[in-house]
Design a protein around this motif. Sequence first.
Motif, short mmCIF file in Angstrom:
data_model
loop_
_atom_site.label_atom_id
_atom_site.label_comp_id
_atom_site.label_asym_id
_atom_site.label_seq_id
_atom_site.Cartn_x
_atom_site.Cartn_y
_atom_site.Cartn_z
N UNK A 128 31.85 -51.90 30.08
CA UNK A 128 30.67 -51.96 30.93
C UNK A 128 29.41 -51.58 30.15
N UNK A 129 29.49 -50.49 29.39
CA UNK A 129 28.32 -50.05 28.64
C UNK A 129 27.92 -51.08 27.59
N UNK A 130 28.91 -51.68 26.93
CA UNK A 130 28.62 -52.69 25.91
C UNK A 130 27.86 -53.88 26.53
N UNK A 131 28.29 -54.31 27.72
CA UNK A 131 27.58 -55.40 28.39
C UNK A 131 26.19 -54.97 28.81
N UNK A 132 26.08 -53.77 29.33
CA UNK A 132 24.77 -53.27 29.76
C UNK A 132 23.78 -53.28 28.60
N UNK A 133 24.20 -52.75 27.46
CA UNK A 133 23.30 -52.68 26.31
C UNK A 133 23.02 -54.05 25.72
N UNK A 134 23.94 -54.99 25.93
CA UNK A 134 23.74 -56.34 25.41
C UNK A 134 22.60 -57.06 26.14
N UNK A 135 22.20 -56.56 27.29
CA UNK A 135 21.15 -57.21 28.07
C UNK A 135 19.77 -56.63 27.81
N UNK A 136 19.66 -55.81 26.77
CA UNK A 136 18.33 -55.35 26.35
C UNK A 136 17.55 -56.52 25.75
N UNK A 137 16.27 -56.62 26.08
CA UNK A 137 15.45 -57.71 25.57
C UNK A 137 14.20 -57.20 24.85
N UNK A 138 14.03 -55.87 24.73
CA UNK A 138 12.86 -55.36 24.02
C UNK A 138 13.02 -55.60 22.54
N UNK A 139 11.91 -55.61 21.84
CA UNK A 139 11.90 -55.98 20.42
C UNK A 139 12.74 -55.02 19.58
N UNK A 140 12.84 -53.77 19.99
CA UNK A 140 13.57 -52.80 19.19
C UNK A 140 15.08 -52.92 19.35
N UNK A 141 15.53 -53.73 20.31
CA UNK A 141 16.97 -53.80 20.58
C UNK A 141 17.76 -54.25 19.37
N UNK A 142 17.22 -55.15 18.59
CA UNK A 142 17.94 -55.69 17.43
C UNK A 142 18.08 -54.64 16.33
#
Length: 340
Positions: A324-338
């Motif tokens: 669940x957490x992995x999917x949640x974090x995968x949906x970050x779209x801010x520039x710093x996410x990468x």
Amino acid sequence: MKLIAPQKAVPTHIISGFLGAGKTTLLKQLLSQKPEHEVWAVLMNEFGQIGVDQQLLPQQQGYQVKELLGGCLCCSSQLPMQIALSRLLSEAKPDRLFIEPTGLGHPAQLLEQLTEPHWHTHLSMRALVTVVDGSRLHDQAWTQQNLYADQLKAAQIIVVSHADQMQAADEQALIQLQQEYQAYAQKWLKAEQGHLALTEMDIPYVGTQRKIQPLLKLQQKVSSTNLQESAEIKQLPYHYVETAQGYAVAGWKLPKRWQFDFYPLLDLLCEQQDWLRIKGIFYTNQGWKSFNFNPQQFNYQSTDEGIDNRLEIIYQSERDWEKFEAELLAYRVDAAAVLD
């Protein structure tokens, strides 16, 4: 700072509650129950620079009232609060102490301060009380504020004030609120016109079992030895689990700057199974959104800017939250996410 130890640890009550909930009315009624031979003390905190509440409390012999003005003793520097409290204990030598933080305060932070080891011989903390205005429970704009929820979560006892003014919508909202917070195993009391017996509140404080850890994906990157040393954290981001009475709450607090893709996030929350309650607030590419799910209804709406991204899921059966957490974090779209 030197503390003068009293003869025994003083029974200490925190009376918290949102603005206008009826804290001072309840406090006045509790003070009226003071045995004649005892001295009781009150430490009050007002957010502004002019104290008003102190003038509403008994001024006769047997009471000592001290105010801290300006700011919040829960959130600001601990030093002014500790100095004021130390002086009150040493000068008044009270048999019982009440602390009323501002309605804008976070009582959990205050309780955390007062349960630190150096206070153990001075204070016998009693169950933390949060007062809610029963006549306003139908007002979702009032009850869904983050601060309101934080004060409820911190409470071991919840006192419903203005019970005699509650309407049918308030009674229904109270039932829903009790269901929502059932994982915290709280005691709910109704006070009509502020009347409540002190004996109903005079029970020892019992800390919630909360385990605060790094995000699950970060825990996988460190050895068990290092994790054990660094598991108890408070800086964002973090994951936590609270347990009480057979229920558990899995929660995440994430930095405010993290932005999420709204529709995949919504799908993720809707796809979850075997839960009792889901509540969250997120900064998304559609703006700030709040989520309030129960098994009968999935509610989400635009909301005011939050202080962070946060999510809580109440459940009973054991679950592995890594996927669940992995999917949640995968949906970050801010520039710093990468970069994270």
